[in-house]
Design an enzyme around this catalytic site. Structure first.
Site, PDB file in Angstrom:
ATOM      1  N   PRO A   1       0.073 -50.010   5.570  1.00 39.83           N
ATOM      2  CG  PRO A   1      -1.227 -49.621   3.691  1.00 39.83           C
ATOM      3  CD  PRO A   1      -1.085 -50.556   4.855  1.00 39.83           C
ATOM      4  CD  GLU A   2       4.734 -46.291   8.484  1.00 41.01           C
ATOM      5  OE1 GLU A   2       5.347 -45.204   8.449  1.00 41.01           O
ATOM      6  OE2 GLU A   2       5.108 -47.247   9.182  1.00 41.01           O
TER       7      GLU A   2
ATOM      8  CE  LYS B   1      -0.568 -43.985   8.580  1.00 39.84           C
ATOM      9  NZ  LYS B   1      -0.471 -44.848   9.789  1.00 39.84           N
TER      10      LYS B   1
ATOM     11  CG  HIS C   1      -8.796 -63.263  -0.618  1.00 38.72           C
ATOM     12  ND1 HIS C   1      -9.766 -63.490   0.333  1.00 38.72           N
ATOM     13  CD2 HIS C   1      -7.871 -64.248  -0.453  1.00 38.72           C
ATOM     14  CE1 HIS C   1      -9.449 -64.558   1.048  1.00 38.72           C
ATOM     15  NE2 HIS C   1      -8.306 -65.037   0.586  1.00 38.72           N
TER      16      HIS C   1
ATOM     17  NE  ARG D   1      -3.223 -60.072   7.490  1.00 36.30           N
ATOM     18  CZ  ARG D   1      -2.240 -59.749   8.307  1.00 36.30           C
ATOM     19  NH1 ARG D   1      -2.433 -58.799   9.209  1.00 36.30           N
ATOM     20  NH2 ARG D   1      -1.069 -60.342   8.229  1.00 36.30           N
TER      21      ARG D   1
ATOM     22  CE  LYS E   1       0.158 -32.942  21.205  1.00 36.96           C
ATOM     23  NZ  LYS E   1      -1.010 -33.595  21.814  1.00 36.96           N
TER      24      LYS E   1
ATOM     25  NE  ARG F   1       1.184 -48.332  16.571  1.00 36.27           N
ATOM     26  CZ  ARG F   1       0.743 -47.607  15.556  1.00 36.27           C
ATOM     27  NH1 ARG F   1       1.613 -47.004  14.762  1.00 36.27           N
ATOM     28  NH2 ARG F   1      -0.553 -47.481  15.331  1.00 36.27           N
TER      29      ARG F   1
END
EC number: 3.2.2.23
Length: 293
Positions: free
Chosen positions: A2-3, A58, A104, A123, A166, A283
């Site tokens: 999740p973001e 997060k 769980h 998980r 950068k 990604r």
């Protein structure tokens, strides 16, 4: 994983059941998740009132009346379920369907509000940790995080300073939590599309030779704020793992302009390009080479 919008939606869903209420009983049903629980985990929580429920990047942060802070991270598949007289709801169920396997259910909070707040994580990549509020600046999971993208400290000048010199890609720079906190793959792709900036562009191009922000930096900050705000209003993105506390899916995925739309027509008015996919730092990146330069 999740973001920021997903975690913020979870926070908003948990607030009515937890903020301002006492934890009458805390239970950990196993000895660990991603990391082992502290030996006194349940004892330090039981009897404490949650005086505030916040978010940093997060992470969820519950301030306790004892002066401690409970840090919570959802991991890949973690979700909270709120059970009370109104029924069974799940704040922020976005990416994976909520697990119906109660084996769980690893952490349970019985609140003085009458609600039972249950953390389910098949998980077990999520984790919880208690630390003293006075030591928050030394907390390893929070130390070194960049500014919140929806906060006042995040602006074009700050982003230009962080990216000046950068040579990494713009996409990689935005995913660096030291540059800006809480952004992930989905919303970086969407923000770059809104700002019409290539994910392959060098991050240094957000600053001019004197280090001042370029128009690109201004556009990008505006795009990041807008895409995050829209996603929070929509309840996040329902792709794989997390539902809202209400049990409803988020709907922002229906507004994706580029993410997971490889081969489809670009949605920029007047652009005849198609959405492409490339891999950056392991990604998937989705973008339009026609209007993102």
């Amino acid at each position: 994983m999740p973001e920021l919008p997903e975690v913020e939606t979870v926070r908003l869903g948990l607030q009515p059941a937890m903020e301002g209420f006492r934890i009458d009983r805390a239970m950990a049903n196993r000895c660990d998740l991603r990391f082992p629980f502290q030996p006194d985990f349940a004892a330090r929580l039981t009897g404490q009132t949650i005086t505030g429920l916040g978010r940093r990047a997060k992470y969820l942060l519950a301030d306790l009346s004892s002066g401690d802070v409970l840090l919570m991270h959802l991991g890949m598949s973690g979700s909270f379920r709120v059970v009370n007289g109104a029924g069974d709801a799940t704040p922020g169920e976005f990416h994976h369907p909520r697990s119906e396997d109660r084996t769980h259910d690893h952490v349970v909070f019985e609140m003085s509000s009458g609600a039972r707040v249950i953390f389910n994580d098949p998980r077990r990549f999520g984790f919880m940790k208690i630390f003293a509020r006075a030591a928050i600046d030394d907390e390893p999971h929070l130390k070194g995080l960049g500014p919140e993208p929806l906060g006042n400290a995040f602006d074009a000048a700050m982003l230009a300073r962080a990216c000046a010199g950068k040579q990494t890609s713009l996409k990689a720079a935005l995913l660096d939590q030291r540059v800006v906190a809480g952004l992930g793959n989905i919303y970086v792709c969407e923000a770059l599309w809104r700002a019409h900036l290539s994910p392959k562009r060098k991050a240094s191009t957000l600053a001019d030779r004197k280090g001042a922000p370029t128009d690109r930096a201004v556009r990008l900050v505006d795009a990041i704020r807008a895409v995050l705000g829209d996603a929070i209003k929509a309840g996040g993105s329902s792709l794989r793992d997390h539902r809202q506390t209400s049990g409803e899916l988020g709907y922002f995925q229906h507004s994706f302009a580029v993410y997971d739309r490889e081969g489809e027509r670009c949605r920029t008015p007047g652009c005849n390009g198609t959405v492409k996919r490339l891999v950056q730092n392991g990604r998937s990146t989705f973008w339009c080479s026609g209007c993102q330069t």
